[in-house]
Design an enzyme around this catalytic site. Sequence first.
Site, PDB file in Angstrom:
ATOM      1  N   SER A  22       0.838  -1.213   0.000  1.00  0.00           N
ATOM      2  CA  SER A  22       0.000   0.000   0.000  1.00  0.00           C
ATOM      3  C   SER A  22       0.866   1.253   0.000  1.00  0.00           C
ATOM      4  O   SER A  22       0.594   2.219  -0.727  1.00  0.00           O
ATOM      5  CB  SER A  22      -0.893   0.015   1.242  1.00  0.00           C
ATOM      6  OG  SER A  22      -1.805  -1.041   1.203  1.00  0.00           O
ATOM      7  N   ASP A  47      -6.676  -8.241   4.593  1.00  0.00           N
ATOM      8  CA  ASP A  47      -5.874  -9.066   3.673  1.00  0.00           C
ATOM      9  C   ASP A  47      -5.298 -10.309   4.357  1.00  0.00           C
ATOM     10  O   ASP A  47      -4.649 -11.128   3.704  1.00  0.00           O
ATOM     11  CB  ASP A  47      -4.732  -8.235   3.085  1.00  0.00           C
ATOM     12  CG  ASP A  47      -5.250  -7.167   2.128  1.00  0.00           C
ATOM     13  OD1 ASP A  47      -6.367  -7.327   1.597  1.00  0.00           O
ATOM     14  OD2 ASP A  47      -4.549  -6.160   1.939  1.00  0.00           O
TER      15      ASP A  47
HETATM   16  C1  S3P Z   1      -5.598  -1.431   0.061  1.00  0.00           C
HETATM   17  C2  S3P Z   1      -6.821  -1.494   0.670  1.00  0.00           C
HETATM   18  C3  S3P Z   1      -7.552  -2.751   0.899  1.00  0.00           C
HETATM   19  C4  S3P Z   1      -6.660  -3.975   0.725  1.00  0.00           C
HETATM   20  C5  S3P Z   1      -5.768  -3.870  -0.462  1.00  0.00           C
HETATM   21  C6  S3P Z   1      -4.883  -2.642  -0.383  1.00  0.00           C
HETATM   22  C7  S3P Z   1      -4.963  -0.115  -0.114  1.00  0.00           C
HETATM   23  O1  S3P Z   1      -8.637  -2.825  -0.017  1.00  0.00           O
HETATM   24  O2  S3P Z   1      -7.447  -5.152   0.633  1.00  0.00           O
HETATM   25  O3  S3P Z   1      -4.926  -5.021  -0.543  1.00  0.00           O
HETATM   26  O4  S3P Z   1      -3.743  -0.059  -0.376  1.00  0.00           O
HETATM   27  O5  S3P Z   1      -5.658   0.903   0.010  1.00  0.00           O
HETATM   28  P1  S3P Z   1     -10.080  -2.160   0.367  1.00  0.00           P
HETATM   29  O6  S3P Z   1      -9.790  -0.814   0.820  1.00  0.00           O
HETATM   30  O7  S3P Z   1     -10.868  -2.185  -0.903  1.00  0.00           O
HETATM   31  O8  S3P Z   1     -10.633  -3.065   1.417  1.00  0.00           O
END
Ligand code: S3P
Length: 436
Positions: free
Chosen positions: A25, A318
């Site tokens: 992220s 996750d």
């Molecule tokens: C992420 C947010 C999450 C996560 C993804 C990365 C991000 O998704 O599952 O692997 O970097 O903002 P959601 O916000 O749709 O739950």
Amino acid sequence: MSDLIFHVLPGGRLTGTLRVPGDKSISHRSIMLGSLAEGVTEVSGFLEGEDSLATLQAFRDMGVEIHGPEQGRVTIHGVGLHGLKAPSKPLDLGNSGTSMRLLSGLLSGQAFDVTLIGDSSLSKRPMKRVTLPLAQMGAVVETTEGGTPPLAIKGGKPLHGIDYAMPVASAQVKSCLLLAGLYADSPTCVTEPAPTRDHTERMLRGFGYPVKVDGATACVEPGGRLTATTIDVPADISSATFFMVGAAISEGSDVTLQHVGINPTRIGVINILRLMGTDLEVLNEREVGGEPVADIRVRGSKLKGCVIPEDQVPLAIDEFPALFVAAACAEGETLLTGAEELRVKESDRIQVMADGLIALGVDAVPTPDGMRIQGGTIGGGEVQSHGDHRIAMSFAMAALRASGPITIHDCANVNTSFPGFVELAAGAGLGIALGG
Ligand code: S3P
């Protein structure tokens, strides 16, 4: 495409001091904000995985000079908020939902048209969650009839700030709208139904762009600018999770994971593993570039099943594929509810994990919004990851407690988030080898 297979021998334990790759992220956001900043941003610890590299390539395709990555170092020559150029072809974001959702907001504010495409998994994922609020801001973003990619974004549309209450707890949606908000003509505020990862808010501030956070609401005002900075990306707690679970489920394990990001919006896995009785220590807590970081030591533990508190779900979103494996090794029942979002990740993680666990003889019952797992023994067998990186790595760790070898199909996408997984896991004691 050929089927990359993991063959994993049963038993063993994990030991050693390890550093898993950089946070996915934060890596995505470092490229996005570094590109929009004025000046040269230096990133270290960048995740050289396919997802964050897709973001990097997208910005190169829009004219940003980016050097690296070389051993996690990336240098970004920022072009300012209005310096991106029209790419000559659609931007291919591969498997990466984060790239597509965040870019849909950021690119709605540009002067040029752009199309975003992805692989077969990304092409099935829901995009209305971003295109509907973006339309309220005045953006024009077309999807397929079913609300899936490709996304065709029209440039030159004036954006207006909105006050948006998100129906789902999604950091991707929140981030998309805040990035669009940088280009709006009035403030943009996003309210979340439960706390989600706040890396965008933290990093915007790190680049000198004010973000107002009041309870569950984050707001940006237009008219600011981003100033280049340096970013040290911590190790990804989501990647560390596989080793945390692997160590927890195997007797005699003792693993220390170094420099792991422990942002409070990401530590659901620590809370849930502790609730299950894991011997887990958080050591050397420190702050690195606006993000809390620590070393995490996990030893083999006698796990017990638990009812996972729903407030932990977005904080561990996750991590459930791996946590399901922990549950399968725990004494008693584990119940997850309130996690319907798992059905729209890189795969339907409720169904795919249940199918795999059942194939290994585990008593797992999928429900619309979670799973019920009765802990016990894990057998050997063959499972399908459906091209989902986190499913593949979770079943690899399950072998530590299995009574026979586990064969996992369709593992190539482990490279989206965790290049070097096989080598690192083998070095720590997992009996894993590649086939195909
Ligand atoms: C992420 C947010 C999450 C996560 C993804 C990365 C991000 O998704 O599952 O692997 O970097 O903002 P959601 O916000 O749709 O739950």
